[in-house]
Design a protein around this motif. Structure first.
Motif, PDB file in Angstrom:
ATOM      1  N   GLY A 157     -10.267   3.323  -7.937  1.00  0.00           N
ATOM      2  CA  GLY A 157     -11.291   4.074  -8.660  1.00  0.00           C
ATOM      3  C   GLY A 157     -11.538   3.536 -10.049  1.00  0.00           C
ATOM      4  N   LEU A 158     -10.938   2.395 -10.371  1.00  0.00           N
ATOM      5  CA  LEU A 158     -11.077   1.815 -11.709  1.00  0.00           C
ATOM      6  C   LEU A 158     -12.169   0.748 -11.718  1.00  0.00           C
ATOM      7  CD1 LEU A 158      -7.336   1.494 -12.725  1.00  0.00           C
ATOM      8  CD2 LEU A 158      -8.963   3.281 -13.352  1.00  0.00           C
ATOM      9  N   CYS A 159     -13.345   1.157 -11.345  1.00  0.00           N
ATOM     10  CA  CYS A 159     -14.469   0.242 -11.347  1.00  0.00           C
ATOM     11  C   CYS A 159     -15.705   1.021 -11.805  1.00  0.00           C
ATOM     12  CB  CYS A 159     -14.682  -0.354  -9.961  1.00  0.00           C
ATOM     13  SG  CYS A 159     -14.681   0.878  -8.648  1.00  0.00           S
ATOM     14  N   LEU A 171      -7.122   6.080 -14.754  1.00  0.00           N
ATOM     15  CA  LEU A 171      -6.488   4.974 -15.465  1.00  0.00           C
ATOM     16  C   LEU A 171      -5.008   5.279 -15.699  1.00  0.00           C
ATOM     17  CD1 LEU A 171      -6.710   2.248 -16.859  1.00  0.00           C
ATOM     18  CD2 LEU A 171      -7.468   3.447 -18.911  1.00  0.00           C
ATOM     19  N   ARG A 172      -4.695   6.516 -16.115  1.00  0.00           N
ATOM     20  CA  ARG A 172      -3.307   6.916 -16.345  1.00  0.00           C
ATOM     21  C   ARG A 172      -2.488   6.825 -15.070  1.00  0.00           C
ATOM     22  NH1 ARG A 172      -0.381  11.109 -14.957  1.00  0.00           N
ATOM     23  NH2 ARG A 172      -2.200  12.274 -14.265  1.00  0.00           N
ATOM     24  N   ILE A 173      -3.000   7.425 -13.981  1.00  0.00           N
ATOM     25  CA  ILE A 173      -2.219   7.459 -12.742  1.00  0.00           C
ATOM     26  C   ILE A 173      -2.044   6.054 -12.179  1.00  0.00           C
ATOM     27  CG2 ILE A 173      -4.024   7.915 -11.000  1.00  0.00           C
ATOM     28  CD1 ILE A 173      -0.777   9.843 -11.115  1.00  0.00           C
ATOM     29  N   SER A 174      -3.062   5.205 -12.288  1.00  0.00           N
ATOM     30  CA  SER A 174      -2.945   3.828 -11.809  1.00  0.00           C
ATOM     31  C   SER A 174      -1.912   3.053 -12.607  1.00  0.00           C
ATOM     32  CB  SER A 174      -4.300   3.113 -11.885  1.00  0.00           C
ATOM     33  OG  SER A 174      -5.179   3.655 -10.943  1.00  0.00           O
ATOM     34  N   ARG A 218      -0.753   5.987  -1.874  1.00  0.00           N
ATOM     35  CA  ARG A 218      -2.013   6.463  -2.440  1.00  0.00           C
ATOM     36  C   ARG A 218      -3.138   6.056  -1.495  1.00  0.00           C
ATOM     37  NH1 ARG A 218      -4.240   4.312  -8.283  1.00  0.00           N
ATOM     38  NH2 ARG A 218      -5.931   5.804  -8.458  1.00  0.00           N
ATOM     39  N   TYR A 219      -3.888   7.048  -1.016  1.00  0.00           N
ATOM     40  CA  TYR A 219      -4.975   6.784  -0.091  1.00  0.00           C
ATOM     41  C   TYR A 219      -6.249   7.432  -0.613  1.00  0.00           C
ATOM     42  CZ  TYR A 219      -0.995   5.942   2.994  1.00  0.00           C
ATOM     43  OH  TYR A 219       0.173   5.498   3.532  1.00  0.00           O
ATOM     44  N   ASN A 220      -7.374   6.699  -0.511  1.00  0.00           N
ATOM     45  CA  ASN A 220      -8.631   7.358  -0.827  1.00  0.00           C
ATOM     46  C   ASN A 220      -9.475   7.448   0.430  1.00  0.00           C
ATOM     47  OD1 ASN A 220     -11.051   5.570  -0.906  1.00  0.00           O
ATOM     48  ND2 ASN A 220      -9.974   4.487  -2.539  1.00  0.00           N
ATOM     49  N   LEU A 221     -10.328   8.425   0.454  1.00  0.00           N
ATOM     50  CA  LEU A 221     -11.096   8.771   1.642  1.00  0.00           C
ATOM     51  C   LEU A 221     -11.997   7.638   2.119  1.00  0.00           C
ATOM     52  CD1 LEU A 221     -11.507  11.067   3.617  1.00  0.00           C
ATOM     53  CD2 LEU A 221     -13.181  12.057   2.073  1.00  0.00           C
ATOM     54  N   THR A 222     -12.493   6.810   1.209  1.00  0.00           N
ATOM     55  CA  THR A 222     -13.367   5.699   1.590  1.00  0.00           C
ATOM     56  C   THR A 222     -12.591   4.613   2.320  1.00  0.00           C
ATOM     57  OG1 THR A 222     -14.766   6.072  -0.330  1.00  0.00           O
ATOM     58  CG2 THR A 222     -14.965   3.938   0.728  1.00  0.00           C
ATOM     59  N   ASN A 223     -11.449   4.220   1.773  1.00  0.00           N
ATOM     60  CA  ASN A 223     -10.705   3.074   2.304  1.00  0.00           C
ATOM     61  C   ASN A 223      -9.718   3.423   3.408  1.00  0.00           C
ATOM     62  OD1 ASN A 223     -12.050   1.485   0.476  1.00  0.00           O
ATOM     63  ND2 ASN A 223     -10.419   1.535  -1.036  1.00  0.00           N
ATOM     64  N   SER A 224      -9.290   4.660   3.480  1.00  0.00           N
ATOM     65  CA  SER A 224      -8.259   5.043   4.458  1.00  0.00           C
ATOM     66  C   SER A 224      -8.580   6.362   5.151  1.00  0.00           C
ATOM     67  CB  SER A 224      -6.906   5.150   3.746  1.00  0.00           C
ATOM     68  OG  SER A 224      -6.582   3.980   3.065  1.00  0.00           O
ATOM     69  N   PRO A 225      -9.745   6.494   5.756  1.00  0.00           N
ATOM     70  CA  PRO A 225     -10.095   7.787   6.362  1.00  0.00           C
ATOM     71  C   PRO A 225      -9.151   8.221   7.479  1.00  0.00           C
ATOM     72  CG  PRO A 225     -11.664   6.094   7.028  1.00  0.00           C
ATOM     73  CD  PRO A 225     -10.788   5.492   5.961  1.00  0.00           C
ATOM     74  N   THR A 227       0.845  15.277 -13.361  1.00  0.00           N
ATOM     75  CA  THR A 227       1.133  14.785 -14.707  1.00  0.00           C
ATOM     76  C   THR A 227       2.324  13.826 -14.622  1.00  0.00           C
ATOM     77  OG1 THR A 227       2.707  16.546 -15.210  1.00  0.00           O
ATOM     78  CG2 THR A 227       0.361  16.970 -15.739  1.00  0.00           C
ATOM     79  N   ASN A 228       2.545  13.076 -15.682  1.00  0.00           N
ATOM     80  CA  ASN A 228       3.714  12.198 -15.724  1.00  0.00           C
ATOM     81  C   ASN A 228       5.000  13.009 -15.615  1.00  0.00           C
ATOM     82  OD1 ASN A 228       1.766  10.288 -16.144  1.00  0.00           O
ATOM     83  ND2 ASN A 228       2.486   9.654 -18.148  1.00  0.00           N
ATOM     84  N   GLU A 229       5.024  14.169 -16.258  1.00  0.00           N
ATOM     85  CA  GLU A 229       6.203  15.032 -16.202  1.00  0.00           C
ATOM     86  C   GLU A 229       6.459  15.520 -14.782  1.00  0.00           C
ATOM     87  OE1 GLU A 229       3.693  15.341 -18.456  1.00  0.00           O
ATOM     88  OE2 GLU A 229       4.761  14.765 -20.276  1.00  0.00           O
ATOM     89  N   GLU A 230       5.404  15.896 -14.075  1.00  0.00           N
ATOM     90  CA  GLU A 230       5.554  16.356 -12.689  1.00  0.00           C
ATOM     91  C   GLU A 230       6.065  15.223 -11.798  1.00  0.00           C
ATOM     92  OE1 GLU A 230       2.189  19.872 -12.424  1.00  0.00           O
ATOM     93  OE2 GLU A 230       1.523  17.794 -12.321  1.00  0.00           O
ATOM     94  N   LEU A 231       5.517  14.022 -11.971  1.00  0.00           N
ATOM     95  CA  LEU A 231       5.988  12.884 -11.184  1.00  0.00           C
ATOM     96  C   LEU A 231       7.468  12.612 -11.448  1.00  0.00           C
ATOM     97  CD1 LEU A 231       2.993  10.386 -11.412  1.00  0.00           C
ATOM     98  CD2 LEU A 231       3.866  11.485  -9.342  1.00  0.00           C
TER      99      LEU A 231
END
Length: 113
Positions: free
Chosen positions: A16-18, A27-30, A45-52, A90-94
């Motif tokens: 999603g960084l485009c 950007l943070r999560i990536s 990590r899966y997105n609906l477009t690339n990994s339906p 969040t980073n704390e949750e991860l």
């Protein structure tokens, strides 16, 4: 270590960084996931477009989409249980999910397990 999987909405590329307007949370999560990957921690990590098919074959995710719709994406699953919907962790949750210190997310730091 717990298994974390993030199911994301449809995006133009895997991260999603485009495009002209980049979401700061993407950007943070990536960045965090790339830093963790360099240290041997994999978060799927899966997105609906690339990994339906990943959305269709995961019963939990499929049920969530049928009940709540795709507007509730992203979904974060921890050990196949829904932990967070509608936002990225969040980073704390991860750090809490993985049982690692928050400073582990820095590129230079080492992970103390």
């Amino acid at each position: 270590m717990k298994k974390i999987t993030i199911y994301e909405p449809a995006m133009c590329c895997p991260t999603g960084l485009c495009g002209v307007s980049i979401d700061p949370d993407l950007l943070r999560i990536s960045t965090v996931l790339n830093n963790l990957k360099k240290k041997g921690i994999e978060i799927e990590r899966y997105n609906l477009t690339n990994s339906p098919m990943k959305f269709m074959t995961n019963k939990t995710v499929n049920k969530m989409i049928n009940e709540k719709g795709i507007d509730e994406l992203p979904f974060t699953l921890v050990d196949e249980e829904v932990a967070i919907t509608g936002r990225y962790p969040t980073n704390e949750e991860l750090a809490d999910f993985l049982g690692i210190p928050i400073n582990s997310f820095d590129e230079e730091s080492k992970i103390d397990k």
